[in-house]
Design a protein around this motif. Structure first.
Motif, PDB file in Angstrom:
ATOM      1  N   LEU A  38      39.228  41.318  57.143  1.00  0.00           N
ATOM      2  CA  LEU A  38      40.476  41.840  56.597  1.00  0.00           C
ATOM      3  C   LEU A  38      40.269  43.330  56.314  1.00  0.00           C
ATOM      4  CD1 LEU A  38      43.103  40.356  55.846  1.00  0.00           C
ATOM      5  CD2 LEU A  38      42.286  40.223  53.525  1.00  0.00           C
ATOM      6  N   VAL A  76      42.297  32.648  53.971  1.00  0.00           N
ATOM      7  CA  VAL A  76      41.839  32.606  52.572  1.00  0.00           C
ATOM      8  C   VAL A  76      41.733  31.168  52.070  1.00  0.00           C
ATOM      9  CG1 VAL A  76      44.155  32.934  51.568  1.00  0.00           C
ATOM     10  CG2 VAL A  76      42.151  33.628  50.277  1.00  0.00           C
ATOM     11  N   ALA A  94      39.302  39.643  50.003  1.00  0.00           N
ATOM     12  CA  ALA A  94      40.418  40.256  49.273  1.00  0.00           C
ATOM     13  C   ALA A  94      41.093  39.137  48.500  1.00  0.00           C
ATOM     14  CB  ALA A  94      41.382  40.896  50.256  1.00  0.00           C
ATOM     15  N   ILE A  95      40.306  38.444  47.697  1.00  0.00           N
ATOM     16  CA  ILE A  95      40.797  37.230  47.040  1.00  0.00           C
ATOM     17  C   ILE A  95      41.480  37.585  45.722  1.00  0.00           C
ATOM     18  CG2 ILE A  95      40.170  34.938  46.234  1.00  0.00           C
ATOM     19  CD1 ILE A  95      37.495  35.413  47.880  1.00  0.00           C
ATOM     20  N   SER A  96      42.776  37.345  45.655  1.00  0.00           N
ATOM     21  CA  SER A  96      43.532  37.667  44.446  1.00  0.00           C
ATOM     22  C   SER A  96      43.252  36.630  43.370  1.00  0.00           C
ATOM     23  CB  SER A  96      45.023  37.683  44.757  1.00  0.00           C
ATOM     24  OG  SER A  96      45.270  38.599  45.785  1.00  0.00           O
ATOM     25  N   THR A 256      49.809  36.374  55.916  1.00  0.00           N
ATOM     26  CA  THR A 256      48.704  35.488  56.306  1.00  0.00           C
ATOM     27  C   THR A 256      48.839  34.119  55.640  1.00  0.00           C
ATOM     28  OG1 THR A 256      47.254  36.166  54.509  1.00  0.00           O
ATOM     29  CG2 THR A 256      47.105  37.416  56.563  1.00  0.00           C
ATOM     30  N   THR A 260      48.778  34.867  48.695  1.00  0.00           N
ATOM     31  CA  THR A 260      49.702  35.001  47.570  1.00  0.00           C
ATOM     32  C   THR A 260      51.037  35.548  48.073  1.00  0.00           C
ATOM     33  OG1 THR A 260      48.674  37.147  47.182  1.00  0.00           O
ATOM     34  CG2 THR A 260      47.938  35.334  45.808  1.00  0.00           C
ATOM     35  N   PHE A 295      52.182  42.086  52.318  1.00  0.00           N
ATOM     36  CA  PHE A 295      50.761  41.755  52.137  1.00  0.00           C
ATOM     37  C   PHE A 295      50.164  42.704  51.108  1.00  0.00           C
ATOM     38  CE2 PHE A 295      46.323  41.109  53.720  1.00  0.00           C
ATOM     39  CZ  PHE A 295      46.290  39.759  53.503  1.00  0.00           C
ATOM     40  N   GLU A 322      48.144  42.701  41.617  1.00  0.00           N
ATOM     41  CA  GLU A 322      47.144  41.625  41.654  1.00  0.00           C
ATOM     42  C   GLU A 322      45.769  42.279  41.593  1.00  0.00           C
ATOM     43  OE1 GLU A 322      47.755  39.591  45.368  1.00  0.00           O
ATOM     44  OE2 GLU A 322      49.510  38.507  44.636  1.00  0.00           O
ATOM     45  N   TYR A 324      41.624  41.769  42.755  1.00  0.00           N
ATOM     46  CA  TYR A 324      40.689  40.996  43.579  1.00  0.00           C
ATOM     47  C   TYR A 324      39.487  40.591  42.727  1.00  0.00           C
ATOM     48  CZ  TYR A 324      42.997  42.810  47.804  1.00  0.00           C
ATOM     49  OH  TYR A 324      43.881  43.128  48.793  1.00  0.00           O
TER      50      TYR A 324
HETATM   51  N1  GLU Z   1      45.014  38.757  48.462  1.00  0.00           N
HETATM   52  C1  GLU Z   1      45.420  37.692  49.325  1.00  0.00           C
HETATM   53  C2  GLU Z   1      45.208  36.383  48.622  1.00  0.00           C
HETATM   54  O1  GLU Z   1      44.261  36.262  47.886  1.00  0.00           O
HETATM   55  C3  GLU Z   1      44.653  37.753  50.611  1.00  0.00           C
HETATM   56  C4  GLU Z   1      44.953  36.665  51.561  1.00  0.00           C
HETATM   57  C5  GLU Z   1      44.126  36.714  52.828  1.00  0.00           C
HETATM   58  O2  GLU Z   1      42.919  36.842  52.769  1.00  0.00           O
HETATM   59  O3  GLU Z   1      44.755  36.614  53.874  1.00  0.00           O
HETATM   60  O4  GLU Z   1      45.992  35.474  48.737  1.00  0.00           O
END
Ligand code: GLU
Length: 362
Positions: A38, A76, A94-96, A256, A260, A295, A322, A324
């Motif tokens: 990502l 994710v 990029a995990i919220s 994606t 989120t 996104f 948000e 990460y």
């Molecule tokens: N920040 C997004 C989530 O955590 C990223 C999603 C993804 O990795 O596609 O949902």
């Protein structure tokens, strides 16, 4: 007898080796880290992983004196599954951090601020509405072609009737008895009357009755036509731009899977197109299969200034903030150590250097 006992012990020994935690976990001084590509958080370059999140994790691992085995997940949801089922010790990409995820997992301290933003094609919604193009679009829109067809019929029918009744009258509007050129006079009369601009009137009494009826029809036609024109123009302008989340309901919006953003868009009643890879979501926007991409802002800004430069641009502000985080199974003893390393990296300036390297200090 002896060999049977030996075989039994050999089997026991093998089972002990295979079932031991050290074997199951590979090298115990090495952590299995789930991630996903990502850019610019996780970038795949000639088979190797780099990017802000990868650099950050490598610095944390260096401090903790552990080795890393990366495994990449397609989206994710799969990344979180790898942590949930124990296939990975932790996850970083990029995990919220969300309330729902926080109920199921443990998160590190926030490692970066992000949030949702909108990407559209071209130089943005405002520059996309160009009055000359709007007018040309209108003139060649299917609605207008239908009206032109109606107008043509409305000219041909009375022109022929008037030609029949009026032809060859020396004082009339059609000087010739023949179809040509007589019909041209009749057509000119019918067209100018339809445009409510008649400059002559027939002499023959039935033709006059027809002319009066025809004038009223023309007034109604012009009124309908004007109304339709105004409505089409308004609709065109309304459909023109996406400037904020309030413009998204009913639009085709790419994002994606399991993100989120997908969740947010569904609540907004947008038509959500979910892709595993964000690159496919961007391609859908450029190919006009999607009206926008919603996104994470850092990912959109990076695309708009790199591969998508001149083709796509970010509009409006971040409309949902948000953070990460690094994700662990609940109660994981790793979390405290990772948090310590993360804070130390912030304090000694390493975090700032990495941030500037990938985000240009913004
Ligand atoms: N920040 C997004 C989530 O955590 C990223 C999603 C993804 O990795 O596609 O949902």
């Amino acid at each position: 007898m002896m060999s049977a006992i030996r075989r039994y012990f050999a089997a026991l020994l093998l089972a002990a080796i295979f079932l031991s935690p050290a074997f199951a976990q590979g090298d115990p001084s090495s952590l299995r880290v789930a991630t996903r590509v990502l850019p610019p958080l996780v970038v795949e370059e000639k088979g190797a992983l780099t990017g802000f999140s990868i650099d950050l994790w490598n610095s944390i691992a260096e401090r903790l004196k552990v080795k890393t085995e990366y495994q990449t997940a397609p989206d994710v949801r799969a990344l979180l599954d790898a942590v949930r089922t124990g296939k990975a010790d932790l996850g970083i990409a990029a995990i919220s951090i969300t309330a729902a995820r926080d109920r199921e997992f443990d998160f590190s301290q926030p490692m970066m601020n992000a949030g949702l933003q909108i990407l559209v094609r071209g130089k943005g919604a405002s520059a996309e509405s160009n009055p000359l193009r709007d007018l040309l679009n209108l003139l060649f829109s299917p609605v207008i072609l239908v009206w032109l067809g109606i107008a043509l019929l409305l000219i041909l029918i009375p022109a022929h009737l008037v030609w029949l009744l009026e032809r060859g009258r020396p004082d009339g509007i059609i000087p010739s008895r023949n179809y040509f050129p007589g019909i041209f006079y009749a057509l000119y009369w019918a067209a100018s009357t339809l445009a409510t601009q008649a400059d002559q009137m027939p002499r023959q009494w039935l033709a006059r009755v027809l002319a009066v009826l025809w004038m009223f029809t023309a007034v109604v036609f012009v009124a309908f036509y004007t109304a339709q024109l105004a409505a089409t123009l308004t609709v065109q302008q309304i459909q023109g731009g996406i400037d904020g989340p309030e413009d998204l309901p009913g639009k085709q919006v790419a994002t994606t899977k399991g993100s989120t953003a997908a969740e947010y868009l569904r609540q907004l009643n947008a038509e959500v197109l979910e892709f595993s890879s964000i690159a496919d979501a961007f391609q859908a926007l450029l190919d006009k299969r999607a009206d926008a991409v919603v996104f994470d802002a850092p990912v959109l800004l990076y695309f708009a200034s790199h591969d998508g430069k001149g083709k796509a641009q970010v509009v409006g502000a971040v409309f949902r903030k948000e953070d990460y985080g690094i994700v662990f199974r609940p109660g994981s003893p790793l979390r405290k150590r990772v948090d310590g390393a993360l804070l130390a990296l912030r304090e000694d300036g390493s975090y700032q250097r990495l941030y500037e390297k990938w985000f240009g200090g913004k």
